[in-house]
Design an enzyme around this catalytic site. Structure first.
Site, mmCIF file in Angstrom:
data_model
loop_
_atom_site.group_PDB
_atom_site.id
_atom_site.type_symbol
_atom_site.label_atom_id
_atom_site.label_comp_id
_atom_site.label_asym_id
_atom_site.label_seq_id
_atom_site.Cartn_x
_atom_site.Cartn_y
_atom_site.Cartn_z
ATOM 1 C CG ASP A 110 -2.251 0.933 0.942
ATOM 2 O OD1 ASP A 110 -2.150 2.106 1.070
ATOM 3 O OD2 ASP A 110 -3.302 0.148 0.984
ATOM 4 C CG ASP A 129 2.303 4.977 -6.566
ATOM 5 O OD1 ASP A 129 1.296 4.218 -7.130
ATOM 6 O OD2 ASP A 129 2.016 6.011 -6.442
ATOM 7 C CE1 TYR A 175 -12.816 2.678 -7.982
ATOM 8 C CE2 TYR A 175 -15.216 2.846 -8.565
ATOM 9 C CZ TYR A 175 -14.156 2.179 -8.022
ATOM 10 O OH TYR A 175 -14.640 1.331 -7.016
ATOM 11 C CE LYS A 188 -12.551 -0.563 -9.172
ATOM 12 N NZ LYS A 188 -11.618 -1.659 -8.619
ATOM 13 C CB VAL A 243 -18.302 -1.562 0.615
ATOM 14 C CG1 VAL A 243 -17.922 -2.289 2.013
ATOM 15 C CG2 VAL A 243 -18.439 -2.560 -0.557
ATOM 16 C CB THR A 298 -14.741 1.343 3.418
ATOM 17 O OG1 THR A 298 -14.805 2.640 2.730
ATOM 18 C CG2 THR A 298 -14.676 0.232 2.513
#
Length: 263
Positions: A51, A78, A170, A174, A203, A205
C-alpha cells in the site's frame, strides 16, 4: 470489535484448503484491503500486502499479530510503479513462499467532473485502478504454475453497471477489469489458475463514510438494495475467502456480485 477479532468469529465458514497458503493483496492497509488481509490471516494464510499508506500498513501488521493470527508481511509501494510492484511481489514470495492467491484490490475512486480530466489525469485513473492488475498477474503466474494452480481475484465495482456519475476514469477502469478477468481466465486456465472478478456494492468503509456517504446516500442505498442492511467489508471478505479456497475449484472467469441486491 476490531477487524482482527471479528475475522475469527465462529459462526462463519473455515476453509482448510487455505491454511498455509501464501496470498498477496494490493491496497491492503485500509478499507476492503485491510479486511481481506485480516480475514485471510484468520484462515491461516501467510499474507503479504502492499500500500502507499505506510502508517496504516504497519499498524495493521501489529493489529493482526496482536490478535494471535499469522503476522502479515508488508512493504510500501505505489501500484502505478509497475517495476516496483513486481519487485515487491518477488520480495514477498522470497520472504513467505510462492504466492498462490492474488487479490488485485488497490484502487482510488476520487470523484471528478469529466470536464476537468485531461489525458494525463485519465491515464492516471487507469493506472491506479486497472493497469496494475495485469502486471501483478504477470508476476505471480509463473509461481502459481509451478505450484499446480492458484486463485486470482480482481476487484471490480457496481459502478460499472449502475447509474453512478462523477468518476468516469474509475468506472471505465472497473469495467475494463471485467474484460481482463475473462481473457486471463482463458489464458491461465490450462495451468489450473483461476481468475475471478469480485464486484462490491456501495460498501460502508471508513473512507466512504468519512468522505462521501451522506444521509441522503444511505437512503439511496436502502432504496436500491433488496436487503435493507448496508454492505460492509466483511461481506466482501467472506466471498473472497470462498473464491480463494478450493471450495470454488471449478469457478473461473466469472463476476461475483456482493451488493445487497442492488443490481
Amino acid at each position: 470489535m476490531t477487524a482482527a477479532a471479528d475475522a475469527g468469529a465462529d459462526r462463519f465458514a473455515r476453509y482448510p484448503s487455505l491454511a498455509g497458503r501464501v496470498a498477496f493483496v494490493s491496497g491492503g492497509a485500509t478499507g476492503l484491503g485491510a479486511e481481506f488481509v485480516t480475514q485471510l490471516a484468520a484462515q491461516g494464510v501467510e499474507v503479504a500486502f502492499t500500500d502507499i499508506d505506510t502508517e496504516h500498513g504497519e499498524a495493521l501488521v501489529r493489529e493482526v499479530a496482536a490478535a494471535g493470527l499469522p503476522e502479515p508481511w508488508f512493504a510500501p509501494c505505489d501500484v502505478r510503479d509497475v517495476p516496483a510492484l513486481q519487485r515487491v511481489i518477488g520480495e514477498a514470495a522470497a520472504a513467505r513462499g510462492p504466492i498462490t492467491v492474488l487479490v488485485n484490490n488497490a484502487a482510488n475512486d476520487t470523484r471528478h467532473p469529466y470536464t476537468e480530466l485531461d489525458a494525463e489525469a485519465f491515464d492516471d485513473r487507469i493506472a491506479v485502478n486497472l493497469r496494475h492488475h495485469l502486471f501483478a498477474i504477470q508476476a505471480v503466474a509463473p509461481m502459481m504454475r509451478e505450484q499446480g494452480g492458484g486463485s486470482i481475484i480482481n476487484l471490480g465495482s457496481i459502478s460499472a453497471h449502475a447509474d453512478f456519475i462523477g468518476m468516469v476514469g474509475y468506472i471505465t477502469a472497473k469495467a475494463g477489469i471485467e474484460g481482463l478477468t475473462r481473457t486471463m481466465a482463458r489464458e491461465l486456465g490450462p495451468d489450473r489458475i483461476r481468475v475471478n472478478c469480485l464486484i462490491p456494492g456501495w460498501v460502508l468503509t471508513e473512507r466512504q463514510l468519512r468522505e462521501h456517504i451522506t444521509p441522503a446516500d444511505l437512503e439511496t442505498i436502502r432504496q436500491k438494495q433488496c436487503l435493507a442492511e448496508p454492505v460492509v467489508p466483511a461481506d466482501l471478505a467472506r466471498m473472497l475467502l470462498w473464491l480463494a479456497s478450493d471450495d470454488s475449484a471449478a469457478c473461473t472467469g466469472q463476476q461475483w456480485v456482493v451488493d445487497g441486491g442492488w443490481l
